[in-house]
Design a protein around this motif. Structure first.
Motif, PDB file in Angstrom:
ATOM      1  N   ALA A  27      16.181  -3.768  33.374  1.00  0.00           N
ATOM      2  CA  ALA A  27      17.192  -3.447  34.831  1.00  0.00           C
ATOM      3  C   ALA A  27      17.587  -4.656  35.373  1.00  0.00           C
ATOM      4  O   ALA A  27      18.721  -4.904  35.767  1.00  0.00           O
ATOM      5  CB  ALA A  27      16.632  -2.492  35.638  1.00  0.00           C
ATOM      6  N   ILE A  28      16.835  -5.706  35.975  1.00  0.00           N
ATOM      7  CA  ILE A  28      16.976  -7.014  36.423  1.00  0.00           C
ATOM      8  C   ILE A  28      17.971  -7.648  35.598  1.00  0.00           C
ATOM      9  O   ILE A  28      18.685  -8.262  36.048  1.00  0.00           O
ATOM     10  CB  ILE A  28      15.777  -7.529  36.997  1.00  0.00           C
ATOM     11  N   ALA A  29      17.408  -7.899  34.441  1.00  0.00           N
ATOM     12  CA  ALA A  29      18.065  -8.845  33.658  1.00  0.00           C
ATOM     13  C   ALA A  29      19.440  -8.370  33.210  1.00  0.00           C
ATOM     14  O   ALA A  29      20.487  -9.252  33.217  1.00  0.00           O
ATOM     15  CB  ALA A  29      17.449  -9.055  32.128  1.00  0.00           C
ATOM     16  N   CYS A  30      19.717  -7.003  33.027  1.00  0.00           N
ATOM     17  CA  CYS A  30      21.198  -6.538  32.696  1.00  0.00           C
ATOM     18  C   CYS A  30      21.858  -6.784  33.961  1.00  0.00           C
ATOM     19  O   CYS A  30      23.143  -7.039  33.739  1.00  0.00           O
ATOM     20  CB  CYS A  30      20.837  -5.020  32.365  1.00  0.00           C
ATOM     21  N   GLY A  31      21.302  -6.390  35.197  1.00  0.00           N
ATOM     22  CA  GLY A  31      22.045  -6.587  36.464  1.00  0.00           C
ATOM     23  C   GLY A  31      22.646  -8.160  36.540  1.00  0.00           C
ATOM     24  O   GLY A  31      23.565  -8.217  36.816  1.00  0.00           O
ATOM     25  N   ALA A  32      21.810  -8.947  36.311  1.00  0.00           N
ATOM     26  CA  ALA A  32      22.061 -10.278  36.422  1.00  0.00           C
ATOM     27  C   ALA A  32      23.140 -10.650  35.560  1.00  0.00           C
ATOM     28  O   ALA A  32      23.929 -11.503  35.695  1.00  0.00           O
ATOM     29  CB  ALA A  32      20.823 -11.388  36.277  1.00  0.00           C
ATOM     30  N   GLY A  33      22.744 -10.210  34.156  1.00  0.00           N
ATOM     31  CA  GLY A  33      23.899 -10.600  33.314  1.00  0.00           C
ATOM     32  C   GLY A  33      25.195  -9.786  33.489  1.00  0.00           C
ATOM     33  O   GLY A  33      26.309 -10.422  33.389  1.00  0.00           O
ATOM     34  N   ILE A  34      25.599  -8.727  33.984  1.00  0.00           N
ATOM     35  CA  ILE A  34      26.549  -7.974  34.425  1.00  0.00           C
ATOM     36  C   ILE A  34      27.187  -8.672  35.420  1.00  0.00           C
ATOM     37  O   ILE A  34      28.629  -8.863  35.547  1.00  0.00           O
ATOM     38  CB  ILE A  34      26.343  -6.537  34.761  1.00  0.00           C
ATOM     39  N   TRP A  35      26.461  -9.302  36.591  1.00  0.00           N
ATOM     40  CA  TRP A  35      26.905 -10.082  37.964  1.00  0.00           C
ATOM     41  C   TRP A  35      27.742 -11.348  37.320  1.00  0.00           C
ATOM     42  O   TRP A  35      28.616 -11.761  37.604  1.00  0.00           O
ATOM     43  CB  TRP A  35      25.851 -10.404  38.683  1.00  0.00           C
ATOM     44  N   GLN A  36      26.910 -11.899  36.288  1.00  0.00           N
ATOM     45  CA  GLN A  36      27.620 -13.362  35.558  1.00  0.00           C
ATOM     46  C   GLN A  36      29.034 -13.187  34.986  1.00  0.00           C
ATOM     47  O   GLN A  36      29.867 -13.570  34.886  1.00  0.00           O
ATOM     48  CB  GLN A  36      26.564 -14.048  34.716  1.00  0.00           C
ATOM     49  N   VAL A  37      28.919 -12.027  34.235  1.00  0.00           N
ATOM     50  CA  VAL A  37      30.219 -11.545  33.396  1.00  0.00           C
ATOM     51  C   VAL A  37      31.158 -11.227  34.571  1.00  0.00           C
ATOM     52  O   VAL A  37      32.640 -11.675  34.454  1.00  0.00           O
ATOM     53  CB  VAL A  37      30.238 -10.462  32.524  1.00  0.00           C
ATOM     54  N   SER A  38      30.896 -10.475  35.738  1.00  0.00           N
ATOM     55  CA  SER A  38      31.976 -10.153  36.576  1.00  0.00           C
ATOM     56  C   SER A  38      32.469 -11.403  37.485  1.00  0.00           C
ATOM     57  O   SER A  38      33.463 -11.467  37.687  1.00  0.00           O
ATOM     58  CB  SER A  38      31.356  -9.148  37.743  1.00  0.00           C
ATOM     59  N   ARG A  39      31.419 -12.452  37.673  1.00  0.00           N
ATOM     60  CA  ARG A  39      31.815 -13.759  37.982  1.00  0.00           C
ATOM     61  C   ARG A  39      32.943 -14.474  37.173  1.00  0.00           C
ATOM     62  O   ARG A  39      33.898 -14.930  37.802  1.00  0.00           O
ATOM     63  CB  ARG A  39      30.601 -14.890  38.448  1.00  0.00           C
ATOM     64  N   ALA A  40      32.738 -14.403  35.996  1.00  0.00           N
ATOM     65  CA  ALA A  40      33.662 -15.022  34.920  1.00  0.00           C
ATOM     66  C   ALA A  40      34.994 -14.473  35.150  1.00  0.00           C
ATOM     67  O   ALA A  40      36.039 -15.162  35.167  1.00  0.00           O
ATOM     68  CB  ALA A  40      32.996 -15.380  33.680  1.00  0.00           C
ATOM     69  N   HIS A  41      34.903 -13.200  35.197  1.00  0.00           N
ATOM     70  CA  HIS A  41      36.247 -12.328  35.084  1.00  0.00           C
ATOM     71  C   HIS A  41      36.887 -12.428  36.432  1.00  0.00           C
ATOM     72  O   HIS A  41      38.086 -12.580  36.324  1.00  0.00           O
ATOM     73  CB  HIS A  41      35.818 -10.869  34.778  1.00  0.00           C
ATOM     74  N   GLY A  42      36.199 -12.521  37.609  1.00  0.00           N
ATOM     75  CA  GLY A  42      36.833 -12.786  38.952  1.00  0.00           C
ATOM     76  C   GLY A  42      37.617 -14.134  38.734  1.00  0.00           C
ATOM     77  O   GLY A  42      38.830 -14.466  39.360  1.00  0.00           O
ATOM     78  N   LYS A  43      36.796 -15.089  38.219  1.00  0.00           N
ATOM     79  CA  LYS A  43      37.550 -16.425  38.058  1.00  0.00           C
ATOM     80  C   LYS A  43      38.747 -16.580  37.291  1.00  0.00           C
ATOM     81  O   LYS A  43      39.716 -17.211  37.656  1.00  0.00           O
ATOM     82  CB  LYS A  43      36.577 -17.723  37.603  1.00  0.00           C
ATOM     83  N   ILE A  44      38.567 -15.624  36.212  1.00  0.00           N
ATOM     84  CA  ILE A  44      39.945 -15.830  35.521  1.00  0.00           C
ATOM     85  C   ILE A  44      41.162 -14.977  35.996  1.00  0.00           C
ATOM     86  O   ILE A  44      42.017 -15.585  36.024  1.00  0.00           O
ATOM     87  CB  ILE A  44      39.471 -15.142  33.997  1.00  0.00           C
ATOM     88  N   ALA A  45      40.600 -13.960  36.880  1.00  0.00           N
ATOM     89  CA  ALA A  45      41.670 -13.045  37.285  1.00  0.00           C
ATOM     90  C   ALA A  45      42.524 -14.143  38.756  1.00  0.00           C
ATOM     91  O   ALA A  45      43.619 -14.224  38.912  1.00  0.00           O
ATOM     92  CB  ALA A  45      41.012 -11.792  38.018  1.00  0.00           C
ATOM     93  N   LEU A  46      41.468 -14.732  39.250  1.00  0.00           N
ATOM     94  CA  LEU A  46      41.898 -15.561  40.213  1.00  0.00           C
ATOM     95  C   LEU A  46      42.799 -16.804  39.574  1.00  0.00           C
ATOM     96  O   LEU A  46      44.005 -16.990  40.562  1.00  0.00           O
ATOM     97  CB  LEU A  46      40.909 -16.593  41.484  1.00  0.00           C
ATOM     98  N   ALA A  47      42.583 -17.401  38.892  1.00  0.00           N
ATOM     99  CA  ALA A  47      43.216 -18.232  38.243  1.00  0.00           C
ATOM    100  C   ALA A  47      44.718 -17.897  37.796  1.00  0.00           C
ATOM    101  O   ALA A  47      45.791 -18.588  37.805  1.00  0.00           O
ATOM    102  CB  ALA A  47      42.658 -18.948  37.057  1.00  0.00           C
ATOM    103  N   ALA A  48      44.506 -16.594  37.061  1.00  0.00           N
ATOM    104  CA  ALA A  48      45.814 -16.060  36.700  1.00  0.00           C
ATOM    105  C   ALA A  48      46.875 -15.751  37.823  1.00  0.00           C
ATOM    106  O   ALA A  48      48.144 -15.876  37.885  1.00  0.00           O
ATOM    107  CB  ALA A  48      45.507 -14.891  35.887  1.00  0.00           C
ATOM    108  N   ASN A  49      46.365 -15.253  38.981  1.00  0.00           N
ATOM    109  CA  ASN A  49      46.819 -14.877  40.081  1.00  0.00           C
ATOM    110  C   ASN A  49      47.520 -16.260  40.899  1.00  0.00           C
ATOM    111  O   ASN A  49      48.586 -16.084  41.172  1.00  0.00           O
ATOM    112  CB  ASN A  49      45.952 -14.074  41.146  1.00  0.00           C
TER     113      ASN A  49
END
Length: 264
Positions: A27-49
């Motif tokens: 649970a902890i590892a999957c949560g941390a992995g999902i958080w890292q993916v969301s951070r990457a997607h957030g940076k990509i969205a910010l850069a596109a915007n």
């Protein structure tokens, strides 16, 4: 049916501590992995915007009192004069590394924040003029830079603030606003109160290149670190998978040993 139940007992019922521990790790590892993916997607969205907003018509700071909501992340030009005696040097800022650059990200220095009095308007616009390295022997010695005198034209991108770093305690309230000073973070509202002047509700990050004034303005793209986030996510998901495999193999080994002992 009994065989299935005995397998379930060997994996779960008789290994409650191991099962709970494995579930916790997964649970902890999957949560941390999902958080890292969301951070990457957030940076990509910010850069596109940011790219999309930069392609909108350029704003002019001298013709209107722009709100942060309508000016944020857009290109803006301004005409006026710098107020170097009120400059603020923001400490502990990493050197900007442009796309494709490498090797200099760990070098610490300052962002030079300088107020810019707009021509024809009773208003000040704070400008992030760029980055300069810190003196290794004495951090109180400010970098040597050149500031244009008189009326000049500048261009940059609007941001709400120049970025924040962790700081212990609050900034010193007893500051001399008539000479440059070093600070950890920049508080736009506080600076307006200290100086008693009207100012734009945002800062302008200068985009000039090729100007020999002692400052670096090759700003890093917002997508910097995306690959690192994906790599961290892979490591966390791999840890979750390894935790499941170890739990499964441990349970199967117990089940097989019991089956052999029972002659099954």
């Amino acid at each position: 049916m009994n065989r299935k139940n005995s397998l379930f007992d060997a994996l779960v019922v008789k290994r409650v501590v191991a099962t709970v521990s494995a579930l916790l790790v997964i649970a902890i590892a999957c949560g941390a992995g999902i958080w890292q993916v969301s951070r990457a997607h957030g940076k990509i969205a910010l850069a596109a915007n940011l790219l999309e907003r930069q392609q909108m018509p350029i704003l002019n700071a001298n013709t209107n009192s722009w709100a942060l909501e309508e000016a944020s992340e857009r290109r803006m030009i301004a005409r006026g004069s710098y107020i170097p005696e009120a400059a603020i040097w923001l400490d502990n800022r990493p050197q900007p590394v442009p796309s494709g650059g490498a090797g200099a990200a760990a070098k610490a220095g300052f962002y030079l924040m300088m107020p810019f009095r707009l021509e024809g308007r009773n208003e000040v616009l704070w400008v992030n003029r760029g980055w300069a390295p810190r003196n290794r022997e004495n951090r109180e010695i400010l970098p040597s830079t050149d500031t244009p005198t008189g009326i000049v034209n500048i261009e940059g991108i609007v941001f709400a603030h120049p970025g924040k770093v962790y700081a212990l305690g609050s900034e010193d309230s007893n500051v001399d606003i008539h000479k440059p000073r070093i600070a950890q973070n920049f508080d736009l509202e506080r600076e307006g109160q200290l100086h008693g002047w009207s100012q734009a509700p945002f800062i302008l990050r200068l985009e000039e290149t090729g100007v020999a004034d002692g400052l670096v303005r090759e700003w890093a793209p917002l997508t910097t670190g995306v690959d690192r986030h994906y790599a961290y996510a892979f490591q966390w998901f791999a840890l979750a998978f390894a935790g499941f495999i170890f739990w499964l193999i441990g349970g199967l080994r117990q089940y097989w040993r019991k089956s052999v002992a029972n002659g099954d």
